[in-house]
Design an enzyme around this catalytic site. Sequence first.
Site, short mmCIF file in Angstrom:
data_model
loop_
_atom_site.label_atom_id
_atom_site.label_comp_id
_atom_site.label_asym_id
_atom_site.label_seq_id
_atom_site.Cartn_x
_atom_site.Cartn_y
_atom_site.Cartn_z
N ARG A 10 -5.73 -12.24 7.15
CA ARG A 10 -6.00 -11.60 7.97
C ARG A 10 -4.62 -12.00 8.63
O ARG A 10 -4.36 -11.17 9.49
CB ARG A 10 -6.94 -11.51 8.17
CG ARG A 10 -7.17 -10.19 9.03
CD ARG A 10 -8.64 -10.01 9.28
NE ARG A 10 -10.32 -11.11 9.26
CZ ARG A 10 -9.48 -11.28 10.07
NH1 ARG A 10 -9.42 -11.50 11.71
NH2 ARG A 10 -10.59 -12.44 10.40
N LYS A 20 8.24 4.40 3.10
CA LYS A 20 8.95 5.37 2.91
C LYS A 20 10.41 4.75 2.71
O LYS A 20 10.54 4.12 1.72
CB LYS A 20 9.59 6.42 3.79
CG LYS A 20 7.98 7.87 3.86
CD LYS A 20 6.99 7.24 3.85
CE LYS A 20 5.63 8.73 4.11
NZ LYS A 20 4.19 7.88 4.49
N TYR A 64 3.63 14.67 11.62
CA TYR A 64 3.36 14.09 9.89
C TYR A 64 1.84 14.98 10.70
O TYR A 64 0.58 14.49 11.54
CB TYR A 64 3.14 13.18 9.91
CG TYR A 64 2.08 12.52 8.65
CD1 TYR A 64 2.02 13.10 7.64
CD2 TYR A 64 1.53 11.78 8.56
CE1 TYR A 64 1.39 12.96 6.81
CE2 TYR A 64 0.82 11.02 7.74
CZ TYR A 64 1.07 11.82 6.65
OH TYR A 64 -0.07 11.19 5.59
N ASP A 67 7.99 7.64 15.95
CA ASP A 67 7.64 7.32 14.52
C ASP A 67 8.64 7.00 14.17
O ASP A 67 9.62 8.41 14.37
CB ASP A 67 6.61 8.27 14.22
CG ASP A 67 7.20 8.25 12.83
OD1 ASP A 67 8.08 8.33 12.05
OD2 ASP A 67 6.18 8.41 11.52
#
Length: 401
Positions: free
Chosen positions: A68, A217, A120, A192
Amino acid sequence: MITPKDNDTFVRRFRKKMSKKDLKFNSRTIHGGQHPDKAYGAVMPPIYQTSTYAQTTPGGHQGFEYSRSANPTRTALENSLASIENGTYGLAFASGLAAIDAVIKLLNPGDEVVSTNDLYGGSYRLFKQIFEKYGIVFHFIGMQSIAAIEEKVNDRTKLIWVETPTNPMMNVIDIKAASALAKKHDLLLALDNTFATPYLQRPLDLGADIVMHSATKYLGGHSDLVVGALVVKDKDLADKLYFIQNASGAVCGPMDSFLTLRGIKTLHVRMQRHCENGKAIAEYLAKHPKIEKVYWPGFETHPNHNVAKAQMDDFGGMISFVPNGSSYDDAIKIVEKLEVFTLAESLGGVESLAGHPASMTHASIPKEEREKSGVVDALIRLSVGIEDVDDLIADLEQAIG
């Protein structure tokens, strides 16, 4: 036979060679931040499918203690992300929204954020339905005018959140001007960069403090993973984000890290075709008698086209359009008839996708708010892939009729 000592010497020499910062972008997608695996010289970083690491004494480890906190495969991805965005520190997350979540966790109750109104739907949902109840205030405005942003800035404002080009209206926001405004008021500017990718646009070079990607993406590029990313230059900011990343635990696993890194290595060649095909599709739609509006920043008539031309190297493969009639049913009939374009969520894969924002990606935004920014019921969003463009045009022709 190569001895461990020989191997260490080889890796040190390669690291020194690859530390040069004069590689051009197309080379950095392949080599940036990377070096052969120390154990055997593997060219691709191995998938370290492990949760924990042996220690010789408490705290005596080789740089990794629990996955982690850090994993060698994820670290390789994070180094690559930093390189392609001209940053210093990269962080990889379980999704783009997990990356955004980490940025907002830099804030405190009472802080305010000025955000793009055309963004978004998942970002809007996270801001409004999760973080607003913890006392963070969000202002959603059109950011094509920097003056409009400044009108919302007050002594409680701490962050400007930008998408450019925006999702799905393809609006273009001036990153340099937004950066100057942020610095004037001592604010963070987060951007973004999912639609443009660092192949087309490098926000850190234009003054942004934080770059975010849904690496699901274009960076991954093959619709086979879900990953998010942040890249920064400032060490103090990186340390705060690393703490949040580790404390909150929304990290991506080694397999997704490996797949994203593999995708990045072909980003430059894929983006070139996305741009070529996107231009052809946009021009086809603009001339089509049954199409009312086409949104693509490469058109000279597109709002802030000159800004796009200045801060982007090309105009990408994302296009939105509205068919004549402008009704929900008109849009649904078209997307249901597509055969080469796949009707699906997401974007940025090698295959072409079509979406209906009002019922899919932006359904979480109230209709009244959606339509204020142009996201009407008839709007269709295309993610133009890398297929033969003649096949894509033929598919649109039969679907539009």
